[in-house]
Design an enzyme around this catalytic site. Sequence first.
Site, mmCIF file in Angstrom:
data_model
loop_
_atom_site.group_PDB
_atom_site.id
_atom_site.type_symbol
_atom_site.label_atom_id
_atom_site.label_comp_id
_atom_site.label_asym_id
_atom_site.label_seq_id
_atom_site.Cartn_x
_atom_site.Cartn_y
_atom_site.Cartn_z
ATOM 1 N N TRP A 1 0.845 -1.205 0.000
ATOM 2 C CA TRP A 1 0.000 0.000 0.000
ATOM 3 C C TRP A 1 0.882 1.258 0.000
ATOM 4 O O TRP A 1 1.916 1.302 0.673
ATOM 5 C CB TRP A 1 -0.879 -0.019 1.248
ATOM 6 C CG TRP A 1 -1.802 1.141 1.418
ATOM 7 C CD1 TRP A 1 -2.553 1.744 0.464
ATOM 8 C CD2 TRP A 1 -2.078 1.817 2.660
ATOM 9 N NE1 TRP A 1 -3.303 2.765 1.029
ATOM 10 C CE2 TRP A 1 -3.030 2.832 2.363
ATOM 11 C CE3 TRP A 1 -1.648 1.670 3.969
ATOM 12 C CZ2 TRP A 1 -3.535 3.688 3.360
ATOM 13 C CZ3 TRP A 1 -2.151 2.512 4.954
ATOM 14 C CH2 TRP A 1 -3.090 3.516 4.638
ATOM 15 N N TYR B 1 -4.123 -0.132 -5.287
ATOM 16 C CA TYR B 1 -2.786 0.392 -4.971
ATOM 17 C C TYR B 1 -2.062 0.914 -6.216
ATOM 18 O O TYR B 1 -1.033 1.580 -6.110
ATOM 19 C CB TYR B 1 -1.914 -0.661 -4.265
ATOM 20 C CG TYR B 1 -2.449 -1.132 -2.923
ATOM 21 C CD1 TYR B 1 -3.485 -0.461 -2.267
ATOM 22 C CD2 TYR B 1 -1.933 -2.257 -2.298
ATOM 23 C CE1 TYR B 1 -3.980 -0.906 -1.054
ATOM 24 C CE2 TYR B 1 -2.422 -2.703 -1.074
ATOM 25 C CZ TYR B 1 -3.453 -2.027 -0.462
ATOM 26 O OH TYR B 1 -3.941 -2.475 0.747
ATOM 27 N N SER C 1 -12.418 -7.800 3.272
ATOM 28 C CA SER C 1 -11.561 -6.922 4.060
ATOM 29 C C SER C 1 -12.408 -5.747 4.554
ATOM 30 O O SER C 1 -13.303 -5.288 3.825
ATOM 31 C CB SER C 1 -10.412 -6.416 3.180
ATOM 32 O OG SER C 1 -9.604 -5.517 3.899
ATOM 33 N N GLN D 1 -9.705 -9.296 6.313
ATOM 34 C CA GLN D 1 -8.498 -8.504 6.616
ATOM 35 C C GLN D 1 -8.940 -7.167 7.197
ATOM 36 O O GLN D 1 -9.634 -6.402 6.525
ATOM 37 C CB GLN D 1 -7.672 -8.293 5.337
ATOM 38 C CG GLN D 1 -6.365 -7.578 5.591
ATOM 39 C CD GLN D 1 -5.582 -7.277 4.318
ATOM 40 O OE1 GLN D 1 -5.677 -6.171 3.775
ATOM 41 N NE2 GLN D 1 -4.815 -8.233 3.822
ATOM 42 N N LEU E 1 1.381 -1.690 12.745
ATOM 43 C CA LEU E 1 2.302 -0.768 13.426
ATOM 44 C C LEU E 1 1.642 0.577 13.680
ATOM 45 O O LEU E 1 2.315 1.577 13.939
ATOM 46 C CB LEU E 1 3.604 -0.652 12.627
ATOM 47 C CG LEU E 1 4.355 -1.992 12.540
ATOM 48 C CD1 LEU E 1 5.610 -1.882 11.673
ATOM 49 C CD2 LEU E 1 4.725 -2.514 13.924
ATOM 50 N N LYS F 1 4.631 -3.782 6.257
ATOM 51 C CA LYS F 1 5.483 -3.407 5.127
ATOM 52 C C LYS F 1 6.695 -2.610 5.599
ATOM 53 O O LYS F 1 6.661 -1.968 6.655
ATOM 54 C CB LYS F 1 4.698 -2.601 4.078
ATOM 55 C CG LYS F 1 4.394 -1.176 4.514
ATOM 56 C CD LYS F 1 3.887 -0.339 3.344
ATOM 57 C CE LYS F 1 3.759 1.117 3.771
ATOM 58 N NZ LYS F 1 2.416 1.651 3.737
#
Length: 301
Positions: free
Chosen positions: A42, A70, A164, A186, A217, A259
């Site tokens: 992403w 994306y 998702s 997701q 994160l 990522k």
Amino acid sequence: MLLFSCAVSSAQAPASVPPNDWAHTVKLNNGVAMPLISLGTWQYSPAVAESTVRLGLSLGYNHIDAALDYKNQRSVGKALAEHDRASYFLTTKVPSRTSASSAFADTSKDLAADLEQLGLSYVDLMLVHFPPVGNTLHCAAMQEQWRALETFYRAKKARAIGVSNYCQSSLRCIARAANVTPAVNQIKYHIGMGPDPIGLRSYGDRLGIVTQAYSPLGDGTGELISGPLVTGIGAKHNKSGAQVSLRWVVGHGVPVSTKSTSASHLTANLDLFGWEVSAQEKEALDAATSPKGHPSFMCDA
Ligand SMILES: NC(=O)c1ccc[n+]([C@@H]2O[C@H](COP(=O)([O-])OP(=O)(O)OC[C@H]3O[C@@H](n4cnc5c(N)ncnc54)[C@H](OP(=O)(O)O)[C@@H]3O)[C@@H](O)[C@H]2O)c1
């Protein structure tokens, strides 16, 4: 409560795919093994997506997370083309649709575009990226969209299908017409949201839908990388704050997409097994209420 009535449990993998034998996987509701850690793409430009996927695969990642939205999938596909198809698991997504009369055709086109852009004849997991705004209002379109994914699945162009950013209301909507239970939902899932945000993970567990975490994160806050809670616990285990944050996710049995463009971060982010936080530390991480987050950007309940 209406549950999925006719879960398919015997999807056939394309003949060229050998049995998955990776060490850290979760078994989906049709028996397909999905690697627990995926490398996200992403917000990456095409050039960065290509170099990052190339780097990740060279460092041992075997699961890549992509999406039509994306706008970098041709580059992702270029990096994938350097590897044996059976050596990695590819997840991608199609955007939501709001018109019941055209959702099936439009989604079918998007599914074909995903394959064409990636240069693949099949994907391992195809997701509907998000429900439309007001998913109750657009339930018929969501059902038609899911029918397109089921058709794609039956044509063996995806080894598994899922969703998702779906809330319980969205899952209930498609369940009313579904023949295949989504394998995965997701959602955003990180420390600060608690281990079962809005009861969505336990709801998925009851239906056989694996919850997969994105933005583990903390969506750019930095708190789950350099904040005192995660770095304090990390110091006791000789791990970084980011590793503690990712370990918290997989410690709850939740596969994770994360990522990085940095080789050292990518390597560190694979080091999530063979160590764990103490029961007391886990309790503190479970109880954290910051940073805030919601599992879906499209629905509340
Ligand atoms: N389904 C959806 O709607 C949805 C929504 C959002 C995301 N996703 C998927 O989930 C993937 C991951 O989520 P995300 O993109 O929000 O990213 P994330 O993994 O939560 O965070 C990535 C950020 O953390 C930094 N980072 C990573 N590892 C680190 C480490 N060990 N130490 C320090 N910093 C570290 C990275 O910077 P560096 O590059 O400098 O390491 C980057 O800025 C996405 O790429 C996408 O594929 C899906």
